[in-house]
Design an enzyme around this catalytic site. Structure first.
Site, PDB file in Angstrom:
ATOM      1  N   ARG A   1       9.804   8.829  -5.434  1.00  0.00           N
ATOM      2  CA  ARG A   1       9.646   7.941  -4.398  1.00  0.00           C
ATOM      3  C   ARG A   1       8.614   7.003  -4.386  1.00  0.00           C
ATOM      4  O   ARG A   1       7.634   7.122  -3.266  1.00  0.00           O
ATOM      5  CB  ARG A   1       9.655   8.943  -3.026  1.00  0.00           C
TER       6      ARG A   1
ATOM      7  N   LYS B   1      10.249   1.471   4.259  1.00  0.00           N
ATOM      8  CA  LYS B   1       9.787   1.932   5.699  1.00  0.00           C
ATOM      9  C   LYS B   1       8.774   0.737   6.434  1.00  0.00           C
ATOM     10  O   LYS B   1       8.195   0.254   5.123  1.00  0.00           O
ATOM     11  CB  LYS B   1       9.502   3.204   5.625  1.00  0.00           C
TER      12      LYS B   1
ATOM     13  N   TYR C   1     -18.092 -14.215  20.167  1.00  0.00           N
ATOM     14  CA  TYR C   1     -18.192 -13.233  21.353  1.00  0.00           C
ATOM     15  C   TYR C   1     -19.447 -12.331  21.242  1.00  0.00           C
ATOM     16  O   TYR C   1     -19.460 -11.768  20.164  1.00  0.00           O
ATOM     17  CB  TYR C   1     -16.942 -12.700  21.594  1.00  0.00           C
TER      18      TYR C   1
ATOM     19  N   ASP D   1      -7.387 -15.196  17.804  1.00  0.00           N
ATOM     20  CA  ASP D   1      -6.617 -16.040  16.998  1.00  0.00           C
ATOM     21  C   ASP D   1      -7.639 -16.977  16.033  1.00  0.00           C
ATOM     22  O   ASP D   1      -6.973 -17.573  15.290  1.00  0.00           O
ATOM     23  CB  ASP D   1      -5.944 -17.006  17.905  1.00  0.00           C
TER      24      ASP D   1
ATOM     25  N   CYS E   1     -11.859 -13.041  16.495  1.00  0.00           N
ATOM     26  CA  CYS E   1     -11.227 -13.172  17.793  1.00  0.00           C
ATOM     27  C   CYS E   1      -9.980 -12.989  17.758  1.00  0.00           C
ATOM     28  O   CYS E   1      -9.698 -12.632  16.818  1.00  0.00           O
ATOM     29  CB  CYS E   1     -11.581 -14.685  18.322  1.00  0.00           C
TER      30      CYS E   1
ATOM     31  N   ARG F   1       3.644  19.031   8.326  1.00  0.00           N
ATOM     32  CA  ARG F   1       4.244  18.107   9.381  1.00  0.00           C
ATOM     33  C   ARG F   1       5.688  18.495   9.459  1.00  0.00           C
ATOM     34  O   ARG F   1       5.766  19.482   9.851  1.00  0.00           O
ATOM     35  CB  ARG F   1       4.145  16.586   8.500  1.00  0.00           C
TER      36      ARG F   1
ATOM     37  N   HIS G   1       6.922  16.739   0.830  1.00  0.00           N
ATOM     38  CA  HIS G   1       5.842  15.737   0.723  1.00  0.00           C
ATOM     39  C   HIS G   1       4.527  16.286   0.342  1.00  0.00           C
ATOM     40  O   HIS G   1       4.327  17.143   0.942  1.00  0.00           O
ATOM     41  CB  HIS G   1       5.810  14.715   1.731  1.00  0.00           C
TER      42      HIS G   1
END
Length: 394
Positions: A230, A39, A274, A323, A321, A137, A171
């Site tokens: 699992r 997943k 920044y 990027d 930042c 859950r 689970h």
């Protein structure tokens, strides 16, 4: 590698993944198959590529979060059974049946809606019953106060003509915790699960496939392996928790890398990035690295993280930042534009782990790999050489 990969990229070591699968298979109890959890794009590693390796090692099932992930595997040619852990809109019952994807059924209300839509579509949907033994859950509650009601509801579902019940699962909430009352809680969950399965089988429900062992239970609770286990995070060479460290041998699969874009010498007192949160205490050499929080390198690592350049650690200066970010490369010899920078992974004799980054930002390593964004190309390695590149933008 193509030039465009020399900004920021993630390397996925398929040999390490194969090694991990082999180590897990050796640990499984006799007769236990493996459901590989792929997943969230295989925790950021690439679901199709990871599933390909798992299939080569005879993985019996794949586990996904939603129908889109399941259909993507089918479209890539995988024929293994697929289980959706989460919810699917009942209106897609026909699609579930057509794609031969197994759906978790976790309440009578949901089962009724799924049955109605499956009947309207003239389809039969394969299902696994989800029991809530203590995770609180999704799932039928199995505590003493709700047990009888839940069992009656599951028996009712077993009579639905368009839902085919082939398995049952739960689970664990804290199987990766071996301290205090956590082991007792895990065993309590397993006892509840076994009690529920025994009750349902006594009432004529076959439920041939039982599974509850996540990565931590695979490592430490062999009596809970049953028909399927699992493994998830351990496939990718990451401990489920610090307490699991050293209990099973595996290798990290993902490394996150970038490059030096620029180097400049700045004077004492110069402020960086920044908010000007960093002020140089002396003259230092600063390298600009083209990776940022839009790539999945968390802004919370501002002033905390470190990277590897030339096999040496270089601290992150000031704020990360979107990027880019800056690192201190003072004293690291011969650093130049284009040099490889490791955000996590190994370089020379040193390493930075996903767990280290997770600890610095107050999260878990699962999130660190899942956060690596789609603009970061994945480079798949065999024998240390690139065999495939996936660039979602191009």
């Amino acid at each position: 590698m193509s030039d465009y990969l020399r900004r920021t990229w993630a390397e996925i070591d398929l040999d390490a993944l194969s090694y991990n699968v082999e180590q897990i298979q050796k640990r499984l109890a006799p007769g236990c198959g493996m459901l590989g959890v792929v997943k969230a794009d295989a925790y950021g590693h690439g679901a199709q590529q990871v599933a390909g390796v798992l299939a080569q090692h005879g993985t019996a099932w794949f586990g996904v979060s939603n129908i889109e992930e399941g259909v993507a595997l089918r479209n890539s040619g995988f024929a293994q059974p697929i289980l959706i852990f989460g919810t699917t809109p009942p209106e897609l019952a026909g699609e579930l049946a057509q794609q031969r994807i197994t759906q978790a059924v976790y309440s009578l209300e949901y089962a009724r809606a799924l049955q109605q839509k499956a009947e309207a579509a003239g389809a039969v949907v394969d299902c696994h019953i989800k029991l809530d033994t203590g995770m609180t859950r999704l799932g039928f509650l199995c505590d003493d106060g709700q047990f009888e009601r839940s069992m009656a509801e599951i028996e009712e579902i077993a009579g639905f003509a368009n839902l085919r019940l082939g398995g049952v699962f739960t689970h664990f909430a804290s199987a990766d915790d071996y301290e205090g009352d956590a082991p007792d809680y895990t065993r309590m969950q397993f006892d509840r699960f076994q009690q529920a399965v025994a009750h349902l089988r006594a009432r004529g429900l076959a439920l041939p496939v039982r599974h509850c062992a996540n990565s931590a239970a695979v490592i430490s609770y062999p009596e809970m392996h049953l028909e399927l286990a699992r493994p998830g995070i351990i496939l990718y060479g990451i401990d489920p928790s610090d307490q699991c460290a050293g209990r099973l041998d595996y290798r990290p699969v993902m490394s996150l890398k970038s490059t030096v874009a620029s180097i400049k010498r700045i004077g004492r007192g110069t402020q960086v990035s920044y908010g000007r949160t960093y002020r140089a205490p002396r003259d230092i050499d600063v390298a600009v690295v083209p990776i940022g929080y839009a790539d999945g390198y968390s802004r919370a690592l501002s002033g905390r993280g470190r990277m590897l350049v030339g096999g040496r650690y270089a601290p992150v200066l000031g704020r990360v930042c979107m990027d880019q970010l800056m690192i201190d490369v003072t004293g690291i010899p011969d650093v130049k534009r284009g040099d490889e920078v490791v955000a996590f992974g190994r370089q020379g004799g040193n390493a930075i782990t996903a767990a280290e980054l997770a600890e610095q930002i107050g999260t878990i390593p699962y999130e660190v790999t899942c956060l690596i964004s789609k603009r970061v190309p994945r480079v798949y390695l065999r024998g240390g050489r690139a065999v495939e590149v996936v660039n979602h933008i191009l």
